[in-house]
Design an enzyme around this catalytic site. Structure first.
Site, PDB file in Angstrom:
ATOM      1  N   SER A 164       6.731  45.116   1.671  1.00  0.00           N
ATOM      2  CA  SER A 164       7.751  44.953   2.697  1.00  0.00           C
ATOM      3  C   SER A 164       7.625  46.107   3.687  1.00  0.00           C
ATOM      4  CB  SER A 164       9.131  44.992   2.042  1.00  0.00           C
ATOM      5  OG  SER A 164      10.119  45.139   3.021  1.00  0.00           O
ATOM      6  N   TYR A 203      15.093  48.845  -3.373  1.00  0.00           N
ATOM      7  CA  TYR A 203      14.025  47.912  -2.975  1.00  0.00           C
ATOM      8  C   TYR A 203      12.903  48.676  -2.266  1.00  0.00           C
ATOM      9  CZ  TYR A 203      11.922  43.835  -0.603  1.00  0.00           C
ATOM     10  OH  TYR A 203      11.061  42.869  -0.125  1.00  0.00           O
TER      11      TYR A 203
HETATM   12  O1  NJP Z   1      11.876  35.762  -2.612  1.00  0.00           O
HETATM   13  P1  NJP Z   1      12.737  34.684  -3.383  1.00  0.00           P
HETATM   14  P2  NJP Z   1      10.832  35.635  -1.403  1.00  0.00           P
HETATM   15  N1  NJP Z   1      10.210  36.965 -13.602  1.00  0.00           N
HETATM   16  O2  NJP Z   1      13.917  35.423  -3.905  1.00  0.00           O
HETATM   17  C1  NJP Z   1      10.626  35.199  -8.839  1.00  0.00           C
HETATM   18  C2  NJP Z   1       8.606  39.876  -0.482  1.00  0.00           C
HETATM   19  N2  NJP Z   1       9.217  39.900   0.862  1.00  0.00           N
HETATM   20  O3  NJP Z   1      10.030  34.421  -1.529  1.00  0.00           O
HETATM   21  O4  NJP Z   1      12.082  33.618 -11.940  1.00  0.00           O
HETATM   22  C3  NJP Z   1       9.533  35.981 -12.979  1.00  0.00           C
HETATM   23  O5  NJP Z   1      12.971  33.476  -2.587  1.00  0.00           O
HETATM   24  C4  NJP Z   1      11.653  34.088  -8.593  1.00  0.00           C
HETATM   25  O6  NJP Z   1      11.530  33.108  -9.612  1.00  0.00           O
HETATM   26  P3  NJP Z   1      12.613  32.836 -10.779  1.00  0.00           P
HETATM   27  C5  NJP Z   1       9.587  40.028  -1.615  1.00  0.00           C
HETATM   28  O7  NJP Z   1       9.909  41.358  -1.890  1.00  0.00           O
HETATM   29  C6  NJP Z   1       9.972  38.863   1.304  1.00  0.00           C
HETATM   30  O8  NJP Z   1      11.551  35.927  -0.155  1.00  0.00           O
HETATM   31  O9  NJP Z   1      12.482  31.367 -10.979  1.00  0.00           O
HETATM   32  N3  NJP Z   1       9.729  35.640 -11.693  1.00  0.00           N
HETATM   33  C7  NJP Z   1      11.185  33.503  -7.273  1.00  0.00           C
HETATM   34  O10 NJP Z   1      10.193  32.527  -7.493  1.00  0.00           O
HETATM   35  C8  NJP Z   1       8.842  39.373  -2.753  1.00  0.00           C
HETATM   36  O11 NJP Z   1       7.980  40.271  -3.385  1.00  0.00           O
HETATM   37  C9  NJP Z   1      10.527  38.914   2.591  1.00  0.00           C
HETATM   38  O12 NJP Z   1      13.950  33.305 -10.303  1.00  0.00           O
HETATM   39  C10 NJP Z   1      10.671  36.318 -11.029  1.00  0.00           C
HETATM   40  C11 NJP Z   1      10.550  34.698  -6.580  1.00  0.00           C
HETATM   41  O13 NJP Z   1      10.341  35.721  -7.560  1.00  0.00           O
HETATM   42  C12 NJP Z   1       8.036  38.276  -2.065  1.00  0.00           C
HETATM   43  O14 NJP Z   1       7.976  38.618  -0.696  1.00  0.00           O
HETATM   44  C13 NJP Z   1      10.319  40.024   3.396  1.00  0.00           C
HETATM   45  C14 NJP Z   1      11.426  37.353 -11.611  1.00  0.00           C
HETATM   46  C15 NJP Z   1      11.476  35.276  -5.534  1.00  0.00           C
HETATM   47  O15 NJP Z   1      11.772  34.302  -4.581  1.00  0.00           O
HETATM   48  C16 NJP Z   1       8.640  36.898  -2.220  1.00  0.00           C
HETATM   49  O16 NJP Z   1       9.946  36.919  -1.680  1.00  0.00           O
HETATM   50  C17 NJP Z   1       9.549  41.058   2.925  1.00  0.00           C
HETATM   51  C18 NJP Z   1      11.168  37.659 -12.953  1.00  0.00           C
HETATM   52  N4  NJP Z   1      11.839  38.617 -13.592  1.00  0.00           N
HETATM   53  C19 NJP Z   1       9.001  40.991   1.654  1.00  0.00           C
HETATM   54  N5  NJP Z   1      12.295  37.838 -10.676  1.00  0.00           N
HETATM   55  C20 NJP Z   1      11.357  37.804   3.134  1.00  0.00           C
HETATM   56  N6  NJP Z   1      11.513  36.695   2.443  1.00  0.00           N
HETATM   57  O17 NJP Z   1      11.896  37.923   4.248  1.00  0.00           O
HETATM   58  C21 NJP Z   1      12.091  37.121  -9.557  1.00  0.00           C
HETATM   59  O18 NJP Z   1       9.363  42.120   3.736  1.00  0.00           O
HETATM   60  N7  NJP Z   1      11.127  36.208  -9.763  1.00  0.00           N
END
Ligand code: NJP
Length: 255
Positions: free
Chosen positions: A156, A170
Site C-alpha cells: 500500500s 496497517y
Molecule cells: O481486501 P478485501 P482488498 N486468512 O478486504 C482475505 C491491499 N490494498 O481486496 O478469509 C485468509 O476486500 C479475505 O478472505 P476471507 C490490501 O492491503 C488494497 O481490498 O474469506 N484470508 C479476502 O479474500 C490487501 O493486501 C487497497 O475473509 C484472509 C481478502 O483477504 C490486498 O490489497 C489499497 C485472512 C481481503 O479482501 C487486497 O485487498 C491498497 C486470513 N486470516 C492496498 N484475512 C484497496 N482495496 O483500495 C483476510 O493500497 N483474508
C-alpha cells in the site's frame, strides 16, 4: 542505489501462463478474487485460499464458466500448521509453485496509535506480515523448483511511502511486508525466483469501503483493472527485485 520499477507497456500482450500453478491468498473477494480470475484466464491453475467458503465457491464458478482451472483451499493464513502443510502438499502434488500472489490483507483499526486495540494490532501484523513470512518459509522450496518462480505481494502507498495519521498498524505492517519482500528478493537473486511488490492504490473493495465509508465506490477502479500489472509480475519476462509497482503510476504514465 535503488532500482527503478519497470512497467509493462499498455499494449503489451497478455502473458501466457499455461500450465503454471498460482497460489492466491485472499481469493474470496476483492483484488484477490479478481486476480485469481485473471491468472486462470491467462492459463494458470489457481489454488485459491481464503476463509470464506462461499466466496471461494463463487470464484470457482466464475473460473469454471470461463473453462479455467481452480482448486479451493479453505483456510486461514494465520494458521502456522496449515501453511506448513500447504507447502508440503503443493510440492508433493505439483512438484513446484510458479506464482505466489500474497494478497490476503487486514486493515486493522484506523485510530490514533495509543488507542489501537492490542488484539487488532496483533491480528494486523499476523495477517499482513507473519503469515507472509510463513508462506515464504513453507513455499520457498516449491518456488525454487519452478523454472520461473514469482512471489508477488500486495502492499500500500502508506507502507513506507507516506505516513498517514490513524493508519499506524496497517502502515507499519505493510512497511514490514515490503522489507520482507525485498529481503527475499536479495536472497533469491541468483535463482530463477523473482519478487514483486504491487501497490494497487484505492480500489473498489470491501477493505476500501471499511477504510473510507463515505466514499462513492463508483469513482474507484474495479480490481480487475489491476490484471495487466499482476500478470506482468507473474510472467517469465518480469525481472524485478521487489521494486514497488504502483497501479496509479502505471496508469499516469500511460494516460
Ligand atoms: O481486501 P478485501 P482488498 N486468512 O478486504 C482475505 C491491499 N490494498 O481486496 O478469509 C485468509 O476486500 C479475505 O478472505 P476471507 C490490501 O492491503 C488494497 O481490498 O474469506 N484470508 C479476502 O479474500 C490487501 O493486501 C487497497 O475473509 C484472509 C481478502 O483477504 C490486498 O490489497 C489499497 C485472512 C481481503 O479482501 C487486497 O485487498 C491498497 C486470513 N486470516 C492496498 N484475512 C484497496 N482495496 O483500495 C483476510 O493500497 N483474508
Amino acid at each position: 542505489m535503488p532500482r527503478m520499477a519497470i512497467y509493462p507497456a499498455p499494449d503489451a500482450p497478455t502473458p501466457q501462463l499455461d500450465g503454471a500453478y498460482a497460489l492466491v491468498t485472499g481469493a474470496s473477494r476483492g483484488i484477490g478474487q479478481a486476480m485469481a480470475i485473471a491468472l486462470a484466464g491467462a492459463g494458470a491453475h489457481v489454488l485459491a485460499l481464503a476463509r470464506t467458503v462461499g466466496g471461494l465457491e463463487e470464484l470457482d464458478d466464475k473460473i469454471r464458466a470461463r473453462k479455467g482451472k481452480c482448486s479451493l483451499i479453505p483456510g486461514d493464513v494465520t494458521d502456522p500448521e496449515a501453511i506448513e502443510r500447504l507447502g508440503a502438499v503443493i510440492l508433493e502434488r505439483f512438484g513446484r509453485l510458479d506464482i505466489l500472489l500474497a494478497n490476503a490483507g487486514d486493515l486493522g483499526e484506523l485510530a490514533p496509535l495509543p488507542d489501537v486495540d492490542p488484539k487488532i494490532w496483533s491480528r494486523t501484523f499476523d495477517v499482513n506480515v507473519h503469515a507472509n513470512w510463513r508462506l515464504l518459509k513453507a513455499l520457498d522450496p516449491a518456488l525454487r523448483a519452478s523454472a520461473a518462480g514469482r512471489a508477488i505481494f500486495l502492499t500500500s502507498r502508506v507502507g513506507g511511502q507516506e505516513a498517514r495519521a490513524f493508519w499506524g498498524a496497517y502502515a507499519a505492517s505493510k512497511a514490514a511486508l515490503e522489507m520482507l519482500a525485498k529481503t527475499y528478493a536479495e536472497e533469491t537473486a541468483s535463482t530463477e525466483v523473482r519478487v514483486a511488490l504491487i501497490d494497487p492504490g484505492a480500489m473498489r473493495t470491501k477493505m476500501r469501503a471499511q477504510a473510507m465509508p463515505g466514499e462513492d465506490a463508483a469513482t474507484l477502479p474495479n480490481p480487475s483493472e489491476l490484471a495487466p500489472l499482476v500478470l506482468y509480475a507473474a510472467s517469465e519476462d518480469y525481472d524485478g527485485r521487489a521494486e514497488r509497482l504502483s497501479f496509479r503510476e502505471w496508469k499516469a504514465a500511460h494516460a
